[in-house]
Design a protein around this motif. Structure first.
Motif, PDB file in Angstrom:
ATOM      1  N   ASP A  30     -17.516 -67.894  57.106  1.00  0.00           N
ATOM      2  CA  ASP A  30     -16.221 -67.686  56.456  1.00  0.00           C
ATOM      3  C   ASP A  30     -15.822 -66.241  56.720  1.00  0.00           C
ATOM      4  OD1 ASP A  30     -14.505 -67.156  53.689  1.00  0.00           O
ATOM      5  OD2 ASP A  30     -14.306 -69.198  54.443  1.00  0.00           O
ATOM      6  N   SER A  32      -6.978 -60.430  60.111  1.00  0.00           N
ATOM      7  CA  SER A  32      -8.253 -59.738  60.263  1.00  0.00           C
ATOM      8  C   SER A  32      -8.613 -58.965  58.998  1.00  0.00           C
ATOM      9  CB  SER A  32      -8.209 -58.792  61.460  1.00  0.00           C
ATOM     10  OG  SER A  32      -7.177 -57.832  61.307  1.00  0.00           O
ATOM     11  N   GLN A  87     -12.210 -59.847  66.596  1.00  0.00           N
ATOM     12  CA  GLN A  87     -12.551 -61.241  66.886  1.00  0.00           C
ATOM     13  C   GLN A  87     -12.877 -62.022  65.603  1.00  0.00           C
ATOM     14  OE1 GLN A  87     -15.714 -60.203  69.780  1.00  0.00           O
ATOM     15  NE2 GLN A  87     -14.490 -61.270  71.304  1.00  0.00           N
ATOM     16  N   THR A  88     -11.986 -61.903  64.620  1.00  0.00           N
ATOM     17  CA  THR A  88     -12.154 -62.606  63.354  1.00  0.00           C
ATOM     18  C   THR A  88     -11.013 -63.598  63.168  1.00  0.00           C
ATOM     19  OG1 THR A  88     -10.851 -61.035  62.055  1.00  0.00           O
ATOM     20  CG2 THR A  88     -13.180 -60.504  62.394  1.00  0.00           C
ATOM     21  N   GLY A  89     -11.096 -64.392  62.094  1.00  0.00           N
ATOM     22  CA  GLY A  89      -9.979 -65.235  61.731  1.00  0.00           C
ATOM     23  C   GLY A  89      -8.796 -64.395  61.272  1.00  0.00           C
ATOM     24  N   GLU A  90      -7.634 -65.037  61.165  1.00  0.00           N
ATOM     25  CA  GLU A  90      -6.412 -64.329  60.760  1.00  0.00           C
ATOM     26  C   GLU A  90      -6.150 -64.504  59.273  1.00  0.00           C
ATOM     27  OE1 GLU A  90      -4.744 -62.259  62.470  1.00  0.00           O
ATOM     28  OE2 GLU A  90      -5.820 -62.582  64.358  1.00  0.00           O
ATOM     29  N   GLU A 100     -16.451 -61.346  64.971  1.00  0.00           N
ATOM     30  CA  GLU A 100     -16.853 -62.715  65.282  1.00  0.00           C
ATOM     31  C   GLU A 100     -17.131 -63.539  64.019  1.00  0.00           C
ATOM     32  OE1 GLU A 100     -19.408 -62.740  69.125  1.00  0.00           O
ATOM     33  OE2 GLU A 100     -19.730 -60.773  68.203  1.00  0.00           O
ATOM     34  N   THR A 101     -16.195 -63.503  63.080  1.00  0.00           N
ATOM     35  CA  THR A 101     -16.307 -64.307  61.866  1.00  0.00           C
ATOM     36  C   THR A 101     -15.283 -65.441  61.918  1.00  0.00           C
ATOM     37  OG1 THR A 101     -14.738 -62.888  60.670  1.00  0.00           O
ATOM     38  CG2 THR A 101     -17.070 -62.313  60.534  1.00  0.00           C
ATOM     39  N   ILE A 102     -15.619 -66.567  61.292  1.00  0.00           N
ATOM     40  CA  ILE A 102     -14.698 -67.705  61.271  1.00  0.00           C
ATOM     41  C   ILE A 102     -13.472 -67.377  60.425  1.00  0.00           C
ATOM     42  CG2 ILE A 102     -14.434 -70.124  60.636  1.00  0.00           C
ATOM     43  CD1 ILE A 102     -16.255 -69.631  63.040  1.00  0.00           C
ATOM     44  N   GLY A 103     -13.674 -66.759  59.288  1.00  0.00           N
ATOM     45  CA  GLY A 103     -12.577 -66.359  58.422  1.00  0.00           C
ATOM     46  C   GLY A 103     -12.158 -64.925  58.695  1.00  0.00           C
ATOM     47  N   PRO A 104     -11.298 -64.357  57.830  1.00  0.00           N
ATOM     48  CA  PRO A 104     -10.862 -62.972  58.009  1.00  0.00           C
ATOM     49  C   PRO A 104     -12.044 -61.992  58.026  1.00  0.00           C
ATOM     50  CG  PRO A 104      -9.513 -64.098  56.368  1.00  0.00           C
ATOM     51  CD  PRO A 104     -10.661 -65.016  56.672  1.00  0.00           C
TER      52      PRO A 104
END
Length: 546
Positions: free
Chosen positions: A196, A244, A239-242, A216-220
């Motif tokens: 997450d 960041s 390289q994280t979810g939006e 490199e995380t799925i979530g923010p």
């Protein structure tokens, strides 16, 4: 008074040894697996591993180590539990160094109710949670939380620990979760691979997040919730979810994402920290040649920085080093300082220190070694990979030698591909290290310099013994320094000579001799009696063996 106890042999279980150990005792654990639980209530004890020690409570009801109150110091022990946290500390002070924690359910380490935890080079490799701080504090430094099924680190109920130079990777949920008015400092950490968000701040908490890399995380990357106050300084979020970084409109946050865009780029130059670290290096006893070589390396880095600023060309520079010499000559300590210097100079993003040996790099079957060596190398990225007794990778004969050669070949390629992202230091005996460098035609060229650590002389060993004793609240009686000098002068400087380890081992024997002498006095010893080591203690220790 400090005693030394050993198990097995001296006692059938660790618990038996702990029950008879007086407060202040140092309990030495012989190598082996102990299938038991350790419960320490209001105790003042030190536990030290002699070899590979595992306390395995995976089939028992409760944590492998439970500390309530008191002051406990543990070094080099692995703790494994089943459906409980591996280690629990409540209303006490626990120091962990070079320990490994695993739990089937619960936390690797759980601290609560005013507890203080000082953890360095602690690895939590399997658990539901990594570190959990509830109304507790302390410092977690140069440690690793990896492969956790839920949150990597939890800080709650007003807890205020410092997380410094620590890797939190591959956690099933959040990397670090801060809530319930907690106030941690998260400094120079690497948070990645979370299922997450990387770092989540909630419920009125107020963390300070400094020079931390979230990626490199799925979530923010970072989330600051309603009503929270957060300071985010010189961090990188990639390289994280939006989005960041998400800051709730009702939160108060200072956000500075000016950290470098990748590990290969230099960070800020900290002159004060450089001088502090060089002073720490200078304070080490002996090692004049090594100190000069390190200073020369630092000077070269500084000049290259000036040339780069002036628009002049700067050649490719390797920060990999070879340390040769006998054991106990300060190689590991110098390697740690060197890594911190590279961090302070902005060469590497963090000064984390990863010490490994052959067993950490060499696998059991074809293909396994490359996987293990690559994993270890990646864990050290951004800091120092220190390979002790590196020559054992080049042992001749049999399948094991082939696997060792595979590790060397894998490291050679990784060192070239990532020379700006990690400093590899290999260490070992001088002659054997020459054989190691011959194991791969490109290996020697990967290293910038060889530093030779010479044996300590008698004068230096007396100074080392005095420093160790004073750090442990002992003093030398009149005549003891002269007697120690004579003893150290008479030791043969052969392959088995342990240098500073000889001094430490001798002091352990002298403490035991002092204990016997004080018990035979027939009266309660004074404070000075308890602090003073005498010539008679040296004679007893060297007669019976330290």
């Amino acid at each position: 008074m400090v005693s030394t106890l050993a198990v097995p042999g001296s006692y059938p279980t660790v618990r038996d040894a702990l029950e008879v150990a007086p407060d202040g005792a140092i309990v030495t654990l012989a190598a082996g697996t102990y299938r038991e639980r350790l419960e320490l209530d209001r105790r003042d004890l030190t536990l030290r591993a002699l070899g590979e020690v595992i306390v395995d409570a995976s089939e028992l009801d409760g944590p492998a180590l439970a500390v309530t109150g008191g002051r406990v110091d543990v070094e080099g022990v692995s703790f494994t539990s089943g459906d409980y946290p591996a280690v629990v500390v409540t209303d006490g002070r626990l120091t962990l160094r070079k320990c490994e924690l695993q739990a089937g359910f619960g936390a690797g380490l759980q601290a609560a109710d005013g507890a203080t935890v000082e953890a360095s080079e602690v690895r939590v490799l399997r658990a539901q949670y990594g570190f959990v701080f509830s109304d507790a504090g302390g410092t977690v430094e140069s440690s690793e939380v990896r492969g956790i099924s839920d949150d990597g680190v939890i800080v709650r109920l007003g807890a205020d620990p410092v997380l410094r130079g620590t890797t939190v990777a591959e956690c099933g949920y959040r990397g670090i979760y801060v809530y319930q008015s907690s106030r941690p400092v998260i400094e120079r950490c690497d948070v990645s691979g979370a299922g997450d968000a990387g770092i989540v701040v909630a419920h009125g908490s107020a963390p300070r997040i400094v020079e931390t890399w979230v990626h490199e995380t799925i979530g923010p990357g970072i989330v600051v919730g309603p009503g929270c106050t957060a300071t985010i300084e010189r961090c990188r979020v990639e390289q994280t979810g939006e989005p960041s970084v998400h800051i709730d409109p009702t939160a108060t946050a200072t956000v500075d994402l000016t950290g470098s865009g990748g590990l290969s780029k230099a960070g800020a130059h900290d002159d004060a920290d450089v001088e502090r670290l060089l002073s720490e290096l200078d304070s080490m006893i002996g090692l004049a040649g090594v100190k000069g070589e390190v200073r020369a390396l630092i000077d070269e880095i500084q000049v290259n920085e000036w040339r780069r600023s002036a628009g002049l060309s700067v050649g490719a520079v390797s920060h990999h080093l070879i340390f040769t010499g006998a054991p106990g000559t300060g190689k590991t300590t110098v390697a740690r300082i060197y890594g911190q210097l590279l961090k302070a100079l902005g060469v590497l993003p963090n000064g984390q220190f990863r010490e490994v040996s052959r067993r950490d790099l060499v696998g059991q079957y074809i293909g396994h070694t490359a996987e293990k060596a690559t994993s270890v190398f990646e864990e050290a990225m951004g800091g120092v990979l220190f390979i002790d007794e590196a020559y054992t990778l080049a042992r001749a004969g049999g399948t094991a030698a082939d696997f060792g050669q595979e590790a060397i070949d894998t490291l050679v390629k990784l060192m070239e591909d990532h020379r700006d992202q990690v400093a590899v230091i290999v260490a070992g005996y001088t002659r054997e290290m020459s054989d190691f460098l011959d194991a791969n035609s490109g290996l020697a060229s990967r290293f910038a310099k060889t530093l030779e650590f010479e044996n300590y002389g008698a004068d230096e060993l007396v100074m080392i013994a005095d420093r160790i004793a004073r750090n442990d609240d002992y003093i030398f009686a009149a005549g003891l320094p002269t007697a120690l000098h004579a003893y150290f002068s008479g030791l043969e400087r052969d392959r088995n000579f342990g240098n500073a380890r000889e001094a430490r081992k001798l002091l352990e024997g002298m403490r035991k001799a002092q204990s016997g002498r004080l018990r035979a006095m027939g009266r309660m010893p004074s404070r000075d009696d308890l602090r003073t080591l005498m010539v008679d203690d040296l004679r007893t220790a060297t007669r019976t063996g330290p």
